[in-house]
Write a protein that holds these residues in place. Sequence first.
Motif, PDB file in Angstrom:
ATOM      1  N   VAL A 115      35.039  23.153  53.260  1.00  0.00           N
ATOM      2  CA  VAL A 115      33.677  23.582  52.956  1.00  0.00           C
ATOM      3  C   VAL A 115      32.685  22.901  53.897  1.00  0.00           C
ATOM      4  O   VAL A 115      31.823  23.530  54.493  1.00  0.00           O
ATOM      5  CB  VAL A 115      33.327  23.295  51.486  1.00  0.00           C
ATOM      6  N   SER A 118      35.191  42.397  53.135  1.00  0.00           N
ATOM      7  CA  SER A 118      34.731  41.151  52.530  1.00  0.00           C
ATOM      8  C   SER A 118      35.892  40.335  51.993  1.00  0.00           C
ATOM      9  O   SER A 118      37.026  40.814  51.869  1.00  0.00           O
ATOM     10  CB  SER A 118      33.752  41.448  51.387  1.00  0.00           C
ATOM     11  N   GLN A 135      35.001  32.586  45.756  1.00  0.00           N
ATOM     12  CA  GLN A 135      34.294  31.344  46.046  1.00  0.00           C
ATOM     13  C   GLN A 135      34.889  30.215  45.223  1.00  0.00           C
ATOM     14  O   GLN A 135      35.660  30.442  44.283  1.00  0.00           O
ATOM     15  CB  GLN A 135      32.811  31.486  45.723  1.00  0.00           C
ATOM     16  N   CYS A 183      34.059  27.352  42.634  1.00  0.00           N
ATOM     17  CA  CYS A 183      33.025  27.034  41.641  1.00  0.00           C
ATOM     18  C   CYS A 183      33.563  25.994  40.665  1.00  0.00           C
ATOM     19  O   CYS A 183      34.578  26.243  39.987  1.00  0.00           O
ATOM     20  CB  CYS A 183      32.605  28.308  40.905  1.00  0.00           C
ATOM     21  N   ILE A 198      38.719  28.437  41.791  1.00  0.00           N
ATOM     22  CA  ILE A 198      38.433  29.651  42.548  1.00  0.00           C
ATOM     23  C   ILE A 198      37.950  30.726  41.594  1.00  0.00           C
ATOM     24  O   ILE A 198      38.573  30.980  40.555  1.00  0.00           O
ATOM     25  CB  ILE A 198      39.686  30.134  43.287  1.00  0.00           C
ATOM     26  N   PRO A 255      39.696  35.492  46.521  1.00  0.00           N
ATOM     27  CA  PRO A 255      39.460  34.928  47.851  1.00  0.00           C
ATOM     28  C   PRO A 255      40.400  35.485  48.921  1.00  0.00           C
ATOM     29  O   PRO A 255      40.925  34.745  49.755  1.00  0.00           O
ATOM     30  CB  PRO A 255      39.697  33.437  47.616  1.00  0.00           C
TER      31      PRO A 255
END
Length: 329
Positions: free
Chosen positions: A97, A201, A205, A207, A211, A215
């Motif tokens: 990240v 896409s 994400q 969080c 996950i 993803p």
Amino acid sequence: MHETYRGSCMTFCRITGTGGYLPGAPVSNHDLVARGIDTSDEWVAERTGIRFRHFAADAEHSSDLALHASQKALEAAGRSAADVDLIIVATSTPDQVFPSTACMLQHKLGNRAATAFDVQAVCSGFVYALTVAEKFIRSGSHKCALVVGAEVFSRILDWNDRGTCVLFGDGAGAVVLEASDEPGILASALHADGHYHDILSVPGQVCNGAISGKPLLQMDGQAVFKFAVRVLGDTAVELMQAAGLPLDSLNWLVPHQANIRILQSTAKRLNLSMEHVVTTVAEHGNTSAASVPLALDVAVRDGRIKRGDHVMLEGVGGGFTWGGVLLRY
């Protein structure tokens, strides 16, 4: 938006070195079948032109691939890592990240002084990064940039979706961009339209340490194809007009390597022979932000692209983002 650089009193810049890196041994379409993917060599090759792709090892990250490509580019430019004062990495598959993959690359290069950050524009990422680097140099704030596209897309593929998992691979490409007394970049154009965000896409994400969403890459292939052919053709015309050059003065088109049919359709629209389109998609598949610098490096090293040639780099990717850069190499 587009910019041209004729008559400017500002510093110019040009590419002085290129480098590319593909991890591991090539994985053929037949190899994917052997791994249990419901596909065939004929199905993949006929629809996409892809024959092989490369996958990073479990312990390899985007910054590792970027390091190999960067070292080759620096060697070609006759520069050391210490000469670099700007590092921009285009990637959609960062090491983590944060910190940025550019900072991870900076550390691995042994450079402690360069400005370093990532750009995320998916398959247009390298074109975006190169355009940003060019503006830093022309402003006079920086003199020697390392611009990299690096991806490990194998980490975000849905291996149960044969329509996407056979298309992508891992790799990295890099260029050294330096201040120059003569124009190297003649025109650039960058565009985006988030209205198309759901066509291509990775809707997931992290969080609270878990996950959420999915993803893994998802794509409406037909919609992407139609969009890509239209905007790549439009961008090529835009760039040549911005530079005040006729289309027939373009020596080489180096487009994003996603699908041979997209490349063929773009060339046809521009009335450009495929002999003047650099195509490497057969050897490494779609490597996202790495594909344009990988293809550029191949054509420079095998002698096709020579100093003085007019070369157009183009990308289109999820977002949607798209754009191009016209060079006098």
